[in-house]
Design an enzyme around this catalytic site. Structure first.
Site, mmCIF file in Angstrom:
data_model
loop_
_atom_site.group_PDB
_atom_site.id
_atom_site.type_symbol
_atom_site.label_atom_id
_atom_site.label_comp_id
_atom_site.label_asym_id
_atom_site.label_seq_id
_atom_site.Cartn_x
_atom_site.Cartn_y
_atom_site.Cartn_z
ATOM 1 N N TYR A 120 0.032 -3.493 18.818
ATOM 2 C CA TYR A 120 0.768 -4.130 17.719
ATOM 3 C C TYR A 120 0.844 -5.646 17.929
ATOM 4 C CZ TYR A 120 4.767 -6.103 15.248
ATOM 5 O OH TYR A 120 5.565 -6.928 14.494
ATOM 6 N N SER A 121 1.386 -6.057 19.087
ATOM 7 C CA SER A 121 1.639 -7.497 19.248
ATOM 8 C C SER A 121 0.341 -8.285 19.378
ATOM 9 C CB SER A 121 2.586 -7.762 20.415
ATOM 10 O OG SER A 121 2.145 -7.166 21.606
ATOM 11 N N ALA B 270 0.820 -1.215 0.000
ATOM 12 C CA ALA B 270 0.000 0.000 0.000
ATOM 13 C C ALA B 270 0.853 1.263 0.000
ATOM 14 C CB ALA B 270 -0.916 0.000 1.219
ATOM 15 N N LYS C 284 -0.835 -8.869 15.875
ATOM 16 C CA LYS C 284 -0.020 -9.911 15.233
ATOM 17 C C LYS C 284 -0.413 -11.284 15.791
ATOM 18 C CE LYS C 284 2.894 -9.664 12.632
ATOM 19 N NZ LYS C 284 2.894 -9.622 11.143
ATOM 20 N N ALA D 239 2.329 -5.298 7.250
ATOM 21 C CA ALA D 239 1.771 -5.076 8.583
ATOM 22 C C ALA D 239 2.000 -3.634 8.976
ATOM 23 C CB ALA D 239 2.459 -5.984 9.612
ATOM 24 N N THR E 228 6.054 -12.375 14.674
ATOM 25 C CA THR E 228 7.039 -11.818 15.594
ATOM 26 C C THR E 228 7.076 -12.607 16.902
ATOM 27 O OG1 THR E 228 7.445 -9.877 16.994
ATOM 28 C CG2 THR E 228 5.210 -10.186 16.264
ATOM 29 N N ASP E 229 8.196 -12.520 17.598
ATOM 30 C CA ASP E 229 8.285 -13.146 18.925
ATOM 31 C C ASP E 229 7.433 -12.410 19.955
ATOM 32 O OD1 ASP E 229 9.853 -10.845 19.138
ATOM 33 O OD2 ASP E 229 11.656 -11.882 19.860
ATOM 34 N N GLU E 230 6.997 -11.192 19.608
ATOM 35 C CA GLU E 230 6.244 -10.399 20.590
ATOM 36 C C GLU E 230 4.887 -11.001 20.924
ATOM 37 O OE1 GLU E 230 6.140 -6.216 20.027
ATOM 38 O OE2 GLU E 230 8.135 -6.159 19.158
ATOM 39 N N ASN F 20 14.764 -7.523 14.118
ATOM 40 C CA ASN F 20 15.659 -7.441 12.953
ATOM 41 C C ASN F 20 16.426 -6.124 12.950
ATOM 42 O OD1 ASN F 20 14.267 -9.229 10.151
ATOM 43 N ND2 ASN F 20 13.856 -9.617 12.314
HETATM 44 P P1 NAD Z 1 7.741 -2.183 7.789
HETATM 45 O O1 NAD Z 1 6.838 -1.303 8.583
HETATM 46 O O2 NAD Z 1 9.101 -1.717 7.432
HETATM 47 O O3 NAD Z 1 7.018 -2.560 6.404
HETATM 48 C C1 NAD Z 1 5.647 -2.867 6.312
HETATM 49 C C2 NAD Z 1 5.225 -2.778 4.836
HETATM 50 O O4 NAD Z 1 3.850 -3.168 4.752
HETATM 51 C C3 NAD Z 1 5.349 -1.384 4.240
HETATM 52 O O5 NAD Z 1 5.941 -1.438 2.963
HETATM 53 C C4 NAD Z 1 3.899 -0.912 4.158
HETATM 54 O O6 NAD Z 1 3.674 0.012 3.076
HETATM 55 C C5 NAD Z 1 3.176 -2.222 3.940
HETATM 56 N N1 NAD Z 1 1.766 -2.152 4.376
HETATM 57 C C6 NAD Z 1 1.291 -1.698 5.557
HETATM 58 N N2 NAD Z 1 -0.054 -1.775 5.586
HETATM 59 C C7 NAD Z 1 -0.423 -2.327 4.390
HETATM 60 C C8 NAD Z 1 -1.679 -2.687 3.827
HETATM 61 N N3 NAD Z 1 -2.832 -2.482 4.490
HETATM 62 N N4 NAD Z 1 -1.696 -3.230 2.595
HETATM 63 C C9 NAD Z 1 -0.545 -3.423 1.904
HETATM 64 N N5 NAD Z 1 0.674 -3.096 2.389
HETATM 65 C C10 NAD Z 1 0.727 -2.563 3.619
HETATM 66 O O7 NAD Z 1 7.769 -3.567 8.576
HETATM 67 P P2 NAD Z 1 8.952 -4.642 8.722
HETATM 68 O O8 NAD Z 1 9.790 -4.278 9.884
HETATM 69 O O9 NAD Z 1 9.565 -4.879 7.398
HETATM 70 O O10 NAD Z 1 8.088 -5.926 9.138
HETATM 71 C C11 NAD Z 1 7.596 -6.827 8.157
HETATM 72 C C12 NAD Z 1 6.902 -7.974 8.839
HETATM 73 O O11 NAD Z 1 7.797 -8.639 9.699
HETATM 74 C C13 NAD Z 1 5.714 -7.559 9.712
HETATM 75 O O12 NAD Z 1 4.699 -8.535 9.544
HETATM 76 C C14 NAD Z 1 6.274 -7.589 11.115
HETATM 77 O O13 NAD Z 1 5.264 -7.845 12.055
HETATM 78 C C15 NAD Z 1 7.251 -8.729 11.007
HETATM 79 N N6 NAD Z 1 8.376 -8.707 11.948
HETATM 80 C C16 NAD Z 1 9.178 -7.613 12.035
HETATM 81 C C17 NAD Z 1 10.277 -7.630 12.885
HETATM 82 C C18 NAD Z 1 11.221 -6.446 12.996
HETATM 83 O O14 NAD Z 1 12.128 -6.468 13.811
HETATM 84 N N7 NAD Z 1 11.067 -5.398 12.202
HETATM 85 C C19 NAD Z 1 10.549 -8.779 13.645
HETATM 86 C C20 NAD Z 1 9.702 -9.898 13.534
HETATM 87 C C21 NAD Z 1 8.625 -9.840 12.662
HETATM 88 O O1 TDX Z 2 14.038 5.677 20.529
HETATM 89 C C1 TDX Z 2 13.895 4.564 21.035
HETATM 90 N N1 TDX Z 2 14.494 4.287 22.229
HETATM 91 C C2 TDX Z 2 14.383 3.081 22.851
HETATM 92 O O2 TDX Z 2 14.959 2.890 23.928
HETATM 93 C C3 TDX Z 2 13.117 3.514 20.389
HETATM 94 C C4 TDX Z 2 12.442 3.784 19.079
HETATM 95 C C5 TDX Z 2 13.033 2.290 21.022
HETATM 96 N N2 TDX Z 2 13.638 2.076 22.214
HETATM 97 C C6 TDX Z 2 13.570 0.735 22.830
HETATM 98 C C7 TDX Z 2 12.210 0.081 22.855
HETATM 99 C C8 TDX Z 2 12.546 -1.398 22.703
HETATM 100 O O3 TDX Z 2 12.851 -1.953 23.966
HETATM 101 O O4 TDX Z 2 14.373 -0.111 21.973
HETATM 102 C C9 TDX Z 2 13.805 -1.418 21.857
HETATM 103 C C10 TDX Z 2 13.536 -1.712 20.383
HETATM 104 O O5 TDX Z 2 12.488 -0.855 19.961
HETATM 105 P P1 TDX Z 2 11.830 -0.963 18.503
HETATM 106 O O6 TDX Z 2 12.891 -0.783 17.473
HETATM 107 O O7 TDX Z 2 10.654 -0.060 18.473
HETATM 108 O O8 TDX Z 2 11.423 -2.501 18.429
HETATM 109 P P2 TDX Z 2 10.421 -3.428 19.295
HETATM 110 O O9 TDX Z 2 9.358 -2.636 19.958
HETATM 111 O O10 TDX Z 2 11.250 -4.331 20.131
HETATM 112 O O11 TDX Z 2 9.708 -4.245 18.085
HETATM 113 C C11 TDX Z 2 10.501 -4.692 16.956
HETATM 114 O O12 TDX Z 2 10.796 -6.064 17.041
HETATM 115 C C12 TDX Z 2 9.722 -6.964 16.916
HETATM 116 C C13 TDX Z 2 9.764 -4.408 15.635
HETATM 117 O O13 TDX Z 2 9.446 -3.011 15.555
HETATM 118 C C14 TDX Z 2 8.524 -5.244 15.521
HETATM 119 O O14 TDX Z 2 7.909 -5.046 14.243
HETATM 120 C C15 TDX Z 2 8.897 -6.691 15.674
HETATM 121 O O15 TDX Z 2 7.751 -7.477 15.699
#
Ligand code: NAD
Ligand code: TDX
Length: 331
Positions: free
Chosen positions: A147-148, A34, A151, A79, A120-122, A177
């Site tokens: 969020y969690s 999107a 999910k 997501a 996610t592990d959350e 990640n």
């Molecule tokens: P992100 O926010 O970087 O990317 C999400 C993407 O989904 C974006 O490109 C956005 O435009 C698209 N999107 C959002 N709503 C939409 C909709 N309604 N229709 C179509 N597209 C849509 O997220 P990310 O960090 O790349 O995470 C990707 C997946 O991995 C998610 O499902 C997240 O829960 C999961 N995940 C993320 C982490 C992490 O650390 N980032 C860890 C474990 C799992």
């Molecule tokens: O400015 C900050 N300062 C800070 O201390 C931010 C943005 C976060 N934090 C802390 C919060 C968390 O304990 O850092 C840790 C990591 O924060 P995030 O990057 O927001 O990640 P988290 O909430 O752990 O979730 C991430 O991992 C699991 C991803 O955003 C999720 O999409 C995934 O499912």
């Protein structure tokens, strides 16, 4: 194989697509995204000519049905992904993470298409800091944030559609990640780009919270391992034994960027802040023969910092708005 990748313009999904194009020439990729604030077509620029891109919403049943009908496999990354945003406005999380997943599941059910669900592990909630336990596939769901919880709900929909309707589904639940192309709202890129902008990094609370870090390419290798060798109906936990406290991660970033160890601000803690995540990935390692390649987070972080240094044009446009919205809530 024709693969439909939802959320393929986001951080992890775009890394998956770039890697698929580079390493799997037999794969034809269609991305459905999107392009919300988190999606960025620039993430797909290196492969733009070799994939089909459709801008659309995963909760739009018509577009989803048409694309799923032409696919052999759906890999669902799309997501709303940021906890802090879910505390400010949960509505898009319910719509995308729950209604969007439901819409995809109905389409794969109709068309008999294999489905892999990225989670996610959350969903398991959090662990105490001094608890030797880690999450396993048997850990009960206990999510904390909007969020969690959305999910977790989406995972449960997948399990129900697999059991009740025979959808050929697998689920992977991964830990935090890091790597290039991650949105500047997230912890690691926020702090790197703060230093690059001359803004002091921001640590929530005392920074004792622990996250289990994995490089995005290791996550995506594991996703392919599940697609190639995972058992239908199973859940695989993905993690790289990368537990670190937030304060320690921030100090490492500061050290790698030549800053004093205390050159950051402590800011308001996150409401309901999960204390610790830790993944036991032994099932994925044993059954899939998968193992992470990035074993040294210092080296992985140094590469990531270098990427943000060299790609200011990628992160600069959204940076001020992200910081302004954090400032509104004292973070
Ligand atoms: P992100 O926010 O970087 O990317 C999400 C993407 O989904 C974006 O490109 C956005 O435009 C698209 N999107 C959002 N709503 C939409 C909709 N309604 N229709 C179509 N597209 C849509 O997220 P990310 O960090 O790349 O995470 C990707 C997946 O991995 C998610 O499902 C997240 O829960 C999961 N995940 C993320 C982490 C992490 O650390 N980032 C860890 C474990 C799992
Ligand atoms: O400015 C900050 N300062 C800070 O201390 C931010 C943005 C976060 N934090 C802390 C919060 C968390 O304990 O850092 C840790 C990591 O924060 P995030 O990057 O927001 O990640 P988290 O909430 O752990 O979730 C991430 O991992 C699991 C991803 O955003 C999720 O999409 C995934 O499912």
């Amino acid at each position: 194989m024709r693969v439909l990748v939802t959320g393929g313009a986001g951080f992890i999904g775009s890394a998956f697509v770039r890697r698929a194009v580079a390493t799997r020439p037999q794969t034809r990729v269609t991305v459905l995204d999107a392009l919300t604030y988190a999606g960025n077509l620039a993430n797909l620029a290196p492969v733009r000519e070799r994939i089909e891109f459709v801008r659309g919403d995963i909760a739009d049943a018509e577009v989803v049905d048409r694309l799923v009908a032409g696919a052999d496999l759906v890999v669902h990354f799309a997501a709303e992904s940021h906890n802090d945003n879910s505390l400010r406005d949960p509505a898009p999380f319910v719509r995308t993470n729950l209604v969007g997943t439901f819409t995809l599941l109905e389409a794969v059910r109709r068309h008999g298409v294999r489905y892999h669900h990225i989670s996610t592990d959350e969903v398991y909630g959090d662990l105490a800091l001094d608890d030797p336990a880690k999450f396993t596939p048997e850990t009960p769901y206990n999510p904390s944030s909007p969020y969690s919880s959305t999910k977790a709900g989406s995972d449960l929909l997948v399990r129900a559609w697999a059991r009740s309707f025979g959808v050929a589904a697998t689920i992977s639940n991964c830990s935090n990640n890091y790597g290039p192309y991650q949105h500047v709202e997230k912890f690691i890129p926020r702090q790197i780009t703060n230093v690059l902008c001359g803004i002091r990094p921001k640590l929530y609370g005392a920074g004792a919270n622990v996250r289990d870090w994995i490089h995005v390419d290791d996550h995506n290798d594991a996703v392919w391992a599940v697609i190639d060798r995972g058992r239908i109906g199973e859940t695989y936990l993905i993690g790289a034994d990368g537990e670190r406290g937030n304060k320690a991660v921030l100090e490492l970033i500061l050290e790698l960027m030549g800053q004093p160890a205390d050159a950051y601000d402590r800011v308001a803690d996150r409401a309901g802040h999960d204390l610790r995540y830790a993944i036991d990935a032994s099932k994925a390692r044993a059954e899939l023969g998968w193992a992470p390649s990035y074993l040294d987070m210092r080296a992985g972080l140094a590469q990531t910092i270098e990427w943000y240094r060299r790609h200011e044009e990628w992160w600069r446009p959204g940076k001020a708005a992200v910081e302004a919205s954090y400032a509104e809530v004292g973070q």
